[in-house]
Motif scaffolding. Structure first.
Motif, PDB file in Angstrom:
ATOM      1  N   ALA A 113      45.761  40.147  30.464  1.00 35.33           N
ATOM      2  CA  ALA A 113      44.779  39.173  30.941  1.00 35.33           C
ATOM      3  C   ALA A 113      45.453  37.849  31.294  1.00 35.33           C
ATOM      4  N   ARG A 114      44.798  37.102  32.155  1.00 37.41           N
ATOM      5  CA  ARG A 114      45.180  35.754  32.542  1.00 37.41           C
ATOM      6  C   ARG A 114      43.900  34.968  32.835  1.00 37.41           C
ATOM      7  N   PHE A 115      44.030  33.659  32.944  1.00 38.70           N
ATOM      8  CA  PHE A 115      42.897  32.836  33.342  1.00 38.70           C
ATOM      9  C   PHE A 115      42.709  32.899  34.848  1.00 38.70           C
ATOM     10  N   SER A 116      41.455  32.893  35.273  1.00 40.32           N
ATOM     11  CA  SER A 116      41.146  32.845  36.695  1.00 40.32           C
ATOM     12  C   SER A 116      41.484  31.463  37.246  1.00 40.32           C
ATOM     13  N   LEU A 117      41.550  31.363  38.561  1.00 44.80           N
ATOM     14  CA  LEU A 117      41.887  30.090  39.203  1.00 44.80           C
ATOM     15  C   LEU A 117      40.670  29.466  39.873  1.00 44.80           C
ATOM     16  N   ARG A 118      39.512  29.605  39.239  1.00 53.44           N
ATOM     17  CA  ARG A 118      38.316  28.940  39.742  1.00 53.44           C
ATOM     18  C   ARG A 118      38.458  27.429  39.516  1.00 53.44           C
ATOM     19  N   PRO A 119      37.953  26.599  40.433  1.00 48.74           N
ATOM     20  CA  PRO A 119      38.110  25.152  40.286  1.00 48.74           C
ATOM     21  C   PRO A 119      37.385  24.582  39.078  1.00 48.74           C
TER      22      PRO A 119
END
Length: 265
Positions: A143-149
């Motif tokens: 898993a990783r963090f999404s790149l949503r603003p």
């Protein structure tokens, strides 16, 4: 046995940093701190605990977390912000988890996170209800963090369960901070997302947000703080459309200039 790296983001975090770091030390085999340019006592407080923050300029929250994850020595990571404080029950759960057999790599855990505004616990803060249960403990191979603003989340193929406890998310600690975040979040949303530029849509959205997040949520029972959270939702819902509408002529002009330049090449 599970070895755990705590990934912590800081920026001018002196207000709560002692309370944040103390319980993290009780669960961490390693702490990686990514700082985005603090000018207060944040760095010196970290050094009191033998921790040396790594500077990385801030763009998005998810991107910043992924930088911390990449710096971790261990694959199992607990990702925290500097306004989130673990309670004893949460610490005990993580300590027990570490002492047991290592779990499946595709398993993750959600924190039980309770939101505080102006020092008081609230029912809602747009766009979430309190408590919410974000995935924060997981294996970085899955898993990783999404790149949503804004409102980024952990993404990956995970089976998740909840960590019981009371993680205090002590955000929006002053009216100044509320207005700063309101402006920052809506500007970031317009910059990175396609928001329909419409004043009318903004007005309708704001009215709907007021009723949903102030009246129907029961925030009106919380006095002044409830009114603040209700107005935050209302202004947020309006400003994202208003800012998109205000920026629209400039975007059209830029697009037209790019088209002209491409034809003259």
């Amino acid at each position: 046995m599970l070895s755990l790296t705590v990934c912590l983001l800081t920026y001018n975090s002196e207000r709560l940093l002692h309370k944040v770091i103390a319980p993290l030390i009780d669960v961490a085999d390693e702490i990686v701190i990514i700082d985005s340019g603090s000018t207060d006592k944040t760095l010196s407080i970290c050094r009191e605990y033998g921790l040396v923050p790594i500077y990385h300029p801030y763009n998005m929250h998810g991107e910043q977390m992924n930088v911390a994850i990449a710096r971790a020595t261990h694959d199992w990571v607990l990702c925290m912000d500097s306004d989130e404080i673990l309670d004893a029950q949460t610490v005990a759960f993580i300590q027990a988890l570490k002492k047991g057999d290592e779990p499946s790599e595709d398993h993750g855990w959600r924190l039980s996170r309770y939101w505080y505004v102006l020092g008081e616990q609230v029912r809602t803060i747009y766009p979430v209800s309190s408590p919410d249960f974000p995935v924060r403990l997981f294996n970085r191979r899955h898993a990783r963090f999404s790149l949503r603003p804004v409102d980024d989340q952990v993404e990956g193929s995970l089976h998740t369960s909840r960590i019981e406890g009371h993680v205090r998310h002590d955000t929006f600690y002053s009216l100044h901070e509320i207005f700063n975040k309101l402006n920052s979040y809506t500007s970031r949303l317009v910059k990175y997302h396609k928001i329909r530029p419409s004043i009318g849509r903004g007005i309708i959205s704001a009215i709907g947000a007021f009723f949903k997040w102030y009246v129907f949520s029961g925030a009106w029972r919380e006095g002044r703080v409830g009114l603040v959270t209700g107005l935050y939702a209302t202004f947020y819902s309006f400003l994202k459309y208003f800012k998109a509408w205000y920026a629209y002529p400039e975007k059209q002009k830029s697009a037209a200039e790019e088209h002209t330049d491409s034809r003259t090449v």
